[in-house]
Design a protein around this motif. Structure first.
Motif, PDB file in Angstrom:
ATOM      1  N   ARG A  47      -1.739  -8.885 -11.579  1.00 12.34           N
ATOM      2  CA  ARG A  47      -2.168  -9.897 -10.600  1.00 12.34           C
ATOM      3  C   ARG A  47      -1.358  -9.851  -9.321  1.00 12.34           C
ATOM      4  NH1 ARG A  47      -4.283 -15.276 -13.540  1.00 12.34           N
ATOM      5  NH2 ARG A  47      -5.648 -14.245 -14.991  1.00 12.34           N
ATOM      6  N   ARG A  48      -0.932  -8.653  -8.944  1.00 12.82           N
ATOM      7  CA  ARG A  48      -0.299  -8.479  -7.647  1.00 12.82           C
ATOM      8  C   ARG A  48      -1.305  -7.848  -6.694  1.00 12.82           C
ATOM      9  NH1 ARG A  48       3.351  -4.631  -7.661  1.00 12.82           N
ATOM     10  NH2 ARG A  48       3.242  -3.896  -9.802  1.00 12.82           N
ATOM     11  N   GLY A  50      -0.459  -5.190  -4.597  1.00  8.65           N
ATOM     12  CA  GLY A  50      -0.233  -3.763  -4.747  1.00  8.65           C
ATOM     13  C   GLY A  50      -0.285  -3.018  -3.436  1.00  8.65           C
ATOM     14  N   PRO A  51       0.211  -1.778  -3.435  1.00  4.19           N
ATOM     15  CA  PRO A  51       0.231  -0.981  -2.204  1.00  4.19           C
ATOM     16  C   PRO A  51      -1.171  -0.471  -1.890  1.00  4.19           C
ATOM     17  CG  PRO A  51       0.990   0.327  -4.039  1.00  4.19           C
ATOM     18  CD  PRO A  51       0.730  -1.037  -4.590  1.00  4.19           C
ATOM     19  N   GLN A  55      -0.988   5.052  -0.400  1.00  2.00           N
ATOM     20  CA  GLN A  55       0.474   4.947  -0.376  1.00  2.00           C
ATOM     21  C   GLN A  55       1.198   6.268  -0.691  1.00  2.00           C
ATOM     22  OE1 GLN A  55       2.158   2.237   0.656  1.00  2.00           O
ATOM     23  NE2 GLN A  55       4.014   3.441   0.498  1.00  2.00           N
TER      24      GLN A  55
ATOM     25  N   PRO B  36       4.275 -11.369  -8.963  1.00  3.05           N
ATOM     26  CA  PRO B  36       2.950 -11.415  -8.329  1.00  3.05           C
ATOM     27  C   PRO B  36       2.895 -12.316  -7.107  1.00  3.05           C
ATOM     28  CG  PRO B  36       2.702 -11.485 -10.678  1.00  3.05           C
ATOM     29  CD  PRO B  36       4.174 -11.437 -10.416  1.00  3.05           C
ATOM     30  N   ASP B  39       5.054 -10.336  -4.319  1.00  2.37           N
ATOM     31  CA  ASP B  39       4.819  -8.882  -4.323  1.00  2.37           C
ATOM     32  C   ASP B  39       5.153  -8.118  -3.041  1.00  2.37           C
ATOM     33  OD1 ASP B  39       3.957  -6.450  -5.238  1.00  2.37           O
ATOM     34  OD2 ASP B  39       1.906  -6.759  -4.559  1.00  2.37           O
ATOM     35  N   GLU B  41       5.460  -4.924  -3.078  1.00  5.09           N
ATOM     36  CA  GLU B  41       4.886  -3.577  -3.186  1.00  5.09           C
ATOM     37  C   GLU B  41       3.720  -3.422  -2.218  1.00  5.09           C
ATOM     38  OE1 GLU B  41       3.438  -2.333  -7.020  1.00  5.09           O
ATOM     39  OE2 GLU B  41       3.870  -0.236  -6.594  1.00  5.09           O
ATOM     40  N   ARG B  42       3.144  -4.549  -1.785  1.00  6.89           N
ATOM     41  CA  ARG B  42       2.034  -4.423  -0.837  1.00  6.89           C
ATOM     42  C   ARG B  42       2.505  -3.908   0.512  1.00  6.89           C
ATOM     43  NH1 ARG B  42       1.033 -10.764   0.601  1.00  6.89           N
ATOM     44  NH2 ARG B  42       2.487 -11.217  -1.037  1.00  6.89           N
ATOM     45  N   GLY B  44       4.385  -1.399   0.582  1.00  5.27           N
ATOM     46  CA  GLY B  44       4.706  -0.006   0.266  1.00  5.27           C
ATOM     47  C   GLY B  44       6.082   0.147  -0.348  1.00  5.27           C
ATOM     48  N   CYS B  45       6.755  -0.984  -0.616  1.00  3.84           N
ATOM     49  CA  CYS B  45       8.112  -0.917  -1.154  1.00  3.84           C
ATOM     50  C   CYS B  45       8.082  -0.506  -2.612  1.00  3.84           C
ATOM     51  CB  CYS B  45       8.794  -2.267  -1.082  1.00  3.84           C
ATOM     52  SG  CYS B  45       9.031  -2.844   0.569  1.00  3.84           S
TER      53      CYS B  45
END
Lengths: 326, 157
Positions: A47-48, A50-51, A55, B36, B39, B41-42, B44-45
Motif C-alpha cells: 500500500r505504498r 512506489g517508484p 526507476q 506506506p 513512502d 521510495e516514490r 526513487g529513494c
C-alpha cells in the motif's frame, strides 16, 4: 564464394541477435522494465506509492556518473573483470533465448545444457567479486553464494532432464531449446501435461533462489552482511551488476516460458512479443514479487535443506513419471 | 549533460551512519519515514546496505569519542558526489548529551554537513523535506561540476 557469403550473413545475424534482439538492447530494456514493475508491484502490495516504472533506468544513469572506487587491498584485475563476466554471460544467454512466435532461437546452439553452464555465471561473478574485494563481508557473501548455488542447481538439472526426455520421447533426449518449443507448438504445452507439472513447480521454486530475492537473498543480505560481494562496488561497475541482474531476470523467466508455456497468439510478431512479456510478468509476480513482499530471510542451512528437499523431490517425481512412460 | 544530471538526482540512494545516537532518530528514519504513509521510495529513494552505493547520507547522534574514527572512515568511503544530512538535534549541538565527557561533536567539526534536520526526534515530514532539499543541492552540485569540469573533489567542497 557463395559459401563465404552465407557465413557472413550468418555472422551478421548472430551479431544482431547478440546486440539487438533478443539479446542486448531488447533483453536489457525488458529486464529493466521488469525490475521496475517488480518494485512498483511490491510497493502497491504494501500500500505504498512506489517508484516510477522506469526507476531502474534512472538508477543506471545515476550510477554511471558516480565515482568508481577500488579498495587498496583488492585484487584489482579480478575485481574489475567480475562484473563484466556476469554481464557477458547473461548477454549470450539472452541471444539464445527463443521468443515463441517471433524468434526460434539458434536451433544448433541454443541448447539447454549451454544454459545450464551459462546461467550460474552471474553467481560465479559474485563469487569472484566477493573473494577479490578483500572485505570480510565479501568473503562471507561468497561462501554463502556457493552454498546456495549448489543447492538450487540440482533441481534445475532434474527439470532439464525431465523435459529433455519427455520431448525426446523414447528416441533419446532432446536438448535443443528451439526444437522443444516447436514440439510444444505441435503437441500442446508441457505446463498442462500432468507428468511435468511437478517439474514446473520445481522450476517456480528455482526462480527466487537463482534471482537472489527474499527469502533466498542470503548472499547479499544487506541487513546482516551489508550486500556481501557487492559491498565494495560503486559507480559503473555496480551498474554492470545491475544490468546483468536485469538480463538474468528475462533469461530465467524466458527459459521457463520456453520450457513450459510457449504458446503463441494469432497475430503478428508484436502481439507475440507482448504475450511473451505478459507471461514473464505473470511468472515474475508469482515467484518473486509476491514472495519477496511476504517473507523474511532463510538462514543459509535452511535454504540448503529446503532446496534439497522440496524442489528436488518435485523434479525427481516428474523425471520418474517421464521415465516410466518411455 | 544537464539533462543527465536532472535524471541522476531522481535516484538518490540513502545510507545511515549512527554516530552514537540514542536510536530515536534511527527508528524515525528506518520506520516512520519509510512506511506506506510517507513512502520515500516514490522519490526513487532506496536504502542501501553499503556506503559505497550511497548518494545521500544521514548522520544521527552527537559523535561520541568511541565511534568518531569509525564514523569518519565510513563517511570517507562514500563516493562523490554525496550529500550529508544531519538528523536530529544531537549532530547540531550535542542535544541532551551536550558537555558530556565522551562527546566529540558537533558533527560539523569533522564532516561538512549540508543539511540539518533538527528535532528530538524530527518529524517524518521534516526528514522527507530534508531528502527533497538534498536532491536540489545535489543537482546544483552536479551542474557546478559540469561547468567546472576537471577537479571533482575541489569543485564539490
Amino acid at each position: 564464394m557463395q559459401e563465404s557469403g552465407v557465413y557472413i550473413t550468418l555472422a551478421g545475424w548472430a551479431i544482431f541477435h547478440l546486440l539487438v534482439f533478443p539479446g542486448g538492447l531488447f533483453a536489457l530494456g525488458i529486464g529493466l522494465f521488469l525490475k521496475g514493475a517488480d518494485r512498483k508491484l511490491e510497493a502497491r502490495l504494501q500500500r505504498r506509492v512506489g517508484p516510477p516504472l522506469y526507476q531502474p533506468f534512472l538508477d543506471l544513469i545515476k550510477l554511471s556518473g558516480k565515482e568508481a572506487m577500488i579498495p587498496a587491498s583488492a585484487q584489482r584485475l579480478l575485481f574489475r573483470i567480475a562484473p563484466l563476466l556476469g554481464f557477458t554471460g547473461m548477454a549470450v544467454c539472452a541471444a539464445l533465448l527463443p521468443v515463441p512466435g517471433v524468434y526460434a532461437g539458434l536451433p544448433d546452439m541454443g541448447d539447454m545444457l549451454v544454459y545450464f553452464y551459462l546461467l550460474p555465471l552471474p553467481a560465479v561473478a559474485l563469487i569472484l567479486a566477493g573473494s577479490s574485494s578483500s572485505s570480510p563481508f565479501g568473503a562471507l557473501g561468497f561462501s554463502r553464494e556457493m552454498t546456495v548455488m549448489f543447492a538450487y542447481e540440482i533441481p534445475l538439472l532434474l527439470v532439464i532432464l525431465a523435459v529433455a526426455l519427455h520431448v525426446g520421447g523414447g528416441r533419446g533426449a532432446e536438448f535443443s531449446l528451439g526444437r522443444i518449443v516447436e514440439h510444444q507448438l505441435e503437441h500442446g504445452q508441457l505446463g498442462f501435461n500432468w507428468e511435468l507439472i511437478p517439474a514446473f513447480l520445481a522450476y517456480l521454486f528455482f526462480l527466487p533462489g537463482t534471482m537472489g530475492v527474499p527469502p533466498f537473498d542470503i548472499p547479499e543480505a544487506e541487513t546482516e552482511i551489508i550486500e556481501g560481494p557487492l559491498l565494495e562496488y560503486s559507480g559503473a561497475a555496480l551498474a554492470f551488476f545491475q544490468m546483468a541482474g536485469a538480463i538474468k531476470t528475462v533469461v530465467v523467466l524466458g527459459f521457463g516460458v520456453a520450457l513450459f508455456f510457449p504458446g503463441t497468439l494469432p497475430g503478428g510478431p508484436l502481439v507475440n512479443i507482448l504475450w511473451f512479456l505478459g507471461k514473464c510478468l505473470a511468472l515474475m509476480f508469482l515467484t518473486m514479487t509476491l514472495v519477496k513482499a511476504a517473507t523474511g530471510r532463510f538462514r543459509v542451512d535452511q535454504a540448503f535443506a529446503f532446496y534439497l528437499r522440496y524442489p528436488t523431490a518435485l523434479a525427481a517425481v516428474s523425471l520418474i513419471l517421464v521415465l516410466a512412460r518411455l | 549533460m544537464g539533462f543527465l544530471s536532472k535524471i541522476a538526482v531522481r535516484s538518490p540512494w540513502l545510507y545511515r551512519i549512527n554516530a552514537g545516537s540514542c536510536n530515536g532518530c534511527d527508528v524515525e528514519l528506518a520506520t516512520t519515514a519509510f512506511i506506506p504513509r510517507f513512502d520515500v521510495e516514490r522519490l526513487g529513494c532506496k536504502y542501501c546496505g553499503s556506503p559505497r552505493h550511497a548518494d545521500i547520507v544521514f548522520i544521527t547522534g552527537p559523535l561520541t569519542l568511541r565511534v568518531k574514527d569509525q564514523a569518519l572512515r565510513v563517511w570517507n568511503e562514500i563516493p562523490e558526489p554525496k550529500i550529508t544530512i544531519a538528523v536530529g538535534v544531537c549532530p547540531v549541538s550535542g542535544g541532551v548529551f551536550r558537555g558530556g565527557h565522551s562527546i566529540e561533536g558537533p558533527v560539523d567539526r569533522y564532516i561538512p554537513v549540508d543539511i540539518n534536520v533538527p528535532g528530538c526526534p524530527p518529524r517524518p515530514q521534516a526528514i522527507m523535506e530534508g531528502v527533497i532539499l538534498a536532491r536540489e543541492l545535489w543537482l546544483r552540485r552536479l551542474e557546478k561540476l559540469e561547468a567546472g569540469g576537471g577537479e571533482r573533489r575541489a569543485a564539490l567542497s
